[in-house]
Motif scaffolding. Sequence first.
Motif, PDB file in Angstrom:
ATOM      1  N   PRO A 109       0.810  -1.261   0.116  1.00 59.98           N
ATOM      2  CA  PRO A 109       0.021  -0.013  -0.269  1.00 59.98           C
ATOM      3  C   PRO A 109       0.903   1.189   0.010  1.00 59.98           C
ATOM      4  CG  PRO A 109      -1.099  -1.604   1.338  1.00 59.98           C
ATOM      5  CD  PRO A 109       0.521  -2.200   0.789  1.00 59.98           C
ATOM      6  N   SER A 110       2.027   1.203   0.844  1.00 56.91           N
ATOM      7  CA  SER A 110       2.735   2.538   0.815  1.00 56.91           C
ATOM      8  C   SER A 110       3.472   2.875  -0.346  1.00 56.91           C
ATOM      9  CB  SER A 110       3.900   2.462   1.794  1.00 56.91           C
ATOM     10  OG  SER A 110       4.818   1.170   1.868  1.00 56.91           O
ATOM     11  N   ALA A 111       3.919   1.577  -1.296  1.00 56.34           N
ATOM     12  CA  ALA A 111       4.554   1.758  -2.421  1.00 56.34           C
ATOM     13  C   ALA A 111       3.476   2.266  -3.473  1.00 56.34           C
ATOM     14  CB  ALA A 111       5.118   0.559  -3.053  1.00 56.34           C
ATOM     15  N   ARG A 112       2.261   1.868  -3.371  1.00 54.57           N
ATOM     16  CA  ARG A 112       1.270   2.349  -4.514  1.00 54.57           C
ATOM     17  C   ARG A 112       1.003   3.828  -4.225  1.00 54.57           C
ATOM     18  NH1 ARG A 112      -4.469  -0.680  -5.094  1.00 54.57           N
ATOM     19  NH2 ARG A 112      -3.198  -2.420  -5.828  1.00 54.57           N
ATOM     20  N   LEU A 113       0.838   4.283  -2.823  1.00 52.64           N
ATOM     21  CA  LEU A 113       0.773   5.706  -2.641  1.00 52.64           C
ATOM     22  C   LEU A 113       1.842   6.512  -3.169  1.00 52.64           C
ATOM     23  CD1 LEU A 113      -0.932   7.911  -1.502  1.00 52.64           C
ATOM     24  CD2 LEU A 113       0.114   7.446   0.686  1.00 52.64           C
ATOM     25  N   ALA A 114       2.927   6.155  -2.852  1.00 51.18           N
ATOM     26  CA  ALA A 114       4.215   6.653  -3.408  1.00 51.18           C
ATOM     27  C   ALA A 114       4.237   6.874  -4.735  1.00 51.18           C
ATOM     28  CB  ALA A 114       5.673   6.049  -2.762  1.00 51.18           C
ATOM     29  N   GLU A 115       4.038   5.606  -5.608  1.00 51.45           N
ATOM     30  CA  GLU A 115       3.720   5.711  -7.017  1.00 51.45           C
ATOM     31  C   GLU A 115       2.828   6.682  -7.753  1.00 51.45           C
ATOM     32  OE1 GLU A 115       4.655   4.790 -11.143  1.00 51.45           O
ATOM     33  OE2 GLU A 115       5.888   4.828  -9.089  1.00 51.45           O
ATOM     34  N   MET A 116       1.739   6.636  -6.891  1.00 52.37           N
ATOM     35  CA  MET A 116       0.606   7.607  -7.349  1.00 52.37           C
ATOM     36  C   MET A 116       1.044   9.297  -7.165  1.00 52.37           C
ATOM     37  SD  MET A 116      -3.006   5.892  -6.391  1.00 52.37           S
ATOM     38  CE  MET A 116      -2.704   5.965  -4.666  1.00 52.37           C
ATOM     39  N   LEU A 173      -3.600   8.732   8.458  1.00 44.27           N
ATOM     40  CA  LEU A 173      -4.343   7.654   8.306  1.00 44.27           C
ATOM     41  C   LEU A 173      -3.675   6.174   8.282  1.00 44.27           C
ATOM     42  CD1 LEU A 173      -7.245   6.545   7.480  1.00 44.27           C
ATOM     43  CD2 LEU A 173      -6.569   7.313   5.098  1.00 44.27           C
ATOM     44  N   ALA A 174      -3.997   5.400   8.665  1.00 46.17           N
ATOM     45  CA  ALA A 174      -3.255   4.157   8.764  1.00 46.17           C
ATOM     46  C   ALA A 174      -3.590   3.538   7.244  1.00 46.17           C
ATOM     47  CB  ALA A 174      -3.457   3.067   9.796  1.00 46.17           C
ATOM     48  N   LEU A 175      -2.712   2.891   6.568  1.00 42.32           N
ATOM     49  CA  LEU A 175      -2.958   2.144   5.287  1.00 42.32           C
ATOM     50  C   LEU A 175      -3.268   0.819   5.737  1.00 42.32           C
ATOM     51  CD1 LEU A 175      -0.373   3.691   2.895  1.00 42.32           C
ATOM     52  CD2 LEU A 175      -2.971   3.893   2.972  1.00 42.32           C
ATOM     53  N   PRO A 176      -4.121  -0.095   5.006  1.00 43.63           N
ATOM     54  CA  PRO A 176      -4.077  -1.763   5.412  1.00 43.63           C
ATOM     55  C   PRO A 176      -2.686  -2.439   5.094  1.00 43.63           C
ATOM     56  CG  PRO A 176      -5.076  -0.954   3.420  1.00 43.63           C
ATOM     57  CD  PRO A 176      -4.674   0.126   3.831  1.00 43.63           C
ATOM     58  N   SER A 177      -2.650  -3.503   5.598  1.00 38.81           N
ATOM     59  CA  SER A 177      -1.501  -4.221   5.357  1.00 38.81           C
ATOM     60  C   SER A 177      -1.098  -4.855   4.009  1.00 38.81           C
ATOM     61  CB  SER A 177      -1.441  -5.740   6.497  1.00 38.81           C
ATOM     62  OG  SER A 177      -1.896  -5.335   7.514  1.00 38.81           O
ATOM     63  N   SER A 178      -1.995  -5.039   3.055  1.00 40.24           N
ATOM     64  CA  SER A 178      -2.048  -5.498   1.975  1.00 40.24           C
ATOM     65  C   SER A 178      -3.177  -4.926   0.928  1.00 40.24           C
ATOM     66  CB  SER A 178      -1.946  -6.972   1.511  1.00 40.24           C
ATOM     67  OG  SER A 178      -0.895  -7.526   2.425  1.00 40.24           O
ATOM     68  N   VAL A 179      -3.012  -4.901  -0.367  1.00 45.46           N
ATOM     69  CA  VAL A 179      -4.177  -4.454  -1.208  1.00 45.46           C
ATOM     70  C   VAL A 179      -4.121  -5.605  -2.478  1.00 45.46           C
ATOM     71  CG1 VAL A 179      -4.233  -2.168  -0.506  1.00 45.46           C
ATOM     72  CG2 VAL A 179      -2.660  -2.416  -2.200  1.00 45.46           C
ATOM     73  N   ALA A 180      -5.137  -5.614  -2.894  1.00 46.13           N
ATOM     74  CA  ALA A 180      -5.352  -6.373  -4.194  1.00 46.13           C
ATOM     75  C   ALA A 180      -5.009  -5.646  -5.467  1.00 46.13           C
ATOM     76  CB  ALA A 180      -6.643  -7.001  -4.427  1.00 46.13           C
TER      77      ALA A 180
END
Length: 505
Positions: free
Chosen positions: A176-183, A200-207
Amino acid sequence: MQQCFMFIDTGNGWTPVNDSAKDIAALDSFTIRWGSDSIDEQPEPAVMNFTLRDKTGRLAGQALTLAGMKVIVQFSDQPRWQDLQPSMGGWEDLRIPISSLHRAYSPGSPESTDSPASTMLAGTVSTGGSVEPASGGGWLLKLSATSRMAVWKRLQSQGPTDTAAKWDGAHWIGTPSARLAEMNRRASAQGAPEAQLDGLALPSSVAPYTPSDHPSQLDLLHRLTAGPRLPQWHEVYDGAASTLRPLFLADPIAVHLTSDGRLSILTGGETRHALSASDIEASTDLSITEPLTQVVINAKRVKSDNGKLSFDDVEITMGDQNRLPPQLTAMQKSLTLDSDMLAIDDSGGVWNSGATSNVSDTDRANVAQWLESHDLRMVPETVTFNSTRIDPARLPWLYKAAPSGPFVIVKAKASALIGSNGRPSFTGPITTIGGTLSYRWRNGKPTLTQEATLAALRPLLTNRITWADLPSGLSWQQLDLYICDLSMIQTIDASSPTAEKEGTQ
């Protein structure tokens, strides 16, 4: 109320539009539609329609090339002496009240960190519009602009991939943190604002997503962060910059009683005293919201078929925990949030790319309290803040194309209403979540209004306040409150709070 100021950047830096010394144009009027109409909708990019009065025709002649031009609209906060122009002379030469200084100058570049001005909107000019002769000579340019959030809505290219066979061509693979960083990286490359989590806490994993599914980055942001705090993502402006930030609709807000008997809310280091209903143009009709009985998160489950991963929806339901009257729960009404959070792993070990997530008992209790507050509170159908009653330089957070943050309205006719839970049906913390800002000249004077959409916020209710808790020296006769208001007060300030920071948020 002074005039609003517009700055444009055609590639050579910010230039004030309505500056007589520059002889470019005059800002005749504008409207800005921003935010959301309800709590169950995420905000769309703000749209500004504006009219420039061009006496020389210089800007009108370039109308075909204005699309894509950067634009910023501001009004001034309370300035300091050092912010005034040298041409005005020393302070001893001025013959105006200190409280009117903000009407006597034009703010500098919006990029200046010292500029005492508040940005209402920053965006880019859209295609289209019109040019027409003005009745008093010159030309009227009627144009529109959209906020930079629109870039997030347009970006929907392929996300990061992985060549491992189990992903079967999927994209937006990663934490999730990598996805946000890329966006954020992609948005920044396009001159768009970055998203800030604000705790805001991100989930542990995302699909991830299938090769044929290409959601916009704005949708990805909503699905990445959907959760029990009910974040609603808005663009927030600071000078020439902006960021995307969450408004947490389910977070509790502490209502204070000051030592002099006034209701207030402390937010961002600022004490906001309650607004009097007499200063607000509001309908006496109250909206009876459709009751919500549960919040449902549509999360994801991962499965494996011959070593290839697939994903489907799984519902996580958070109810009222018997806080609502039985008649309101007879028919279920859900607030549904779509989420990419991975909640169940049925892949037999094939997934192996991060843990699953779920909601905690604390999350469920907070959502139950929010459901009760949402269903048993009413807000006016229409509310308008007018610069002729409340000066934007004094309370700038009411006149931006972004959420105001929490505040309280008192002395309304509806303040006497009591709900079935013994608490006020009207009085309590609220925030703007959308609205229409309008600016125009009336009888030679500029007027700025905000016709706002309000949302009730959940008051923090951990302490039970009684008359005996009131500060010594303050009698109940001095309080312009109803007995039911005591149930909403969380903190009694022992001394006078820090004065309201005029011109800041």
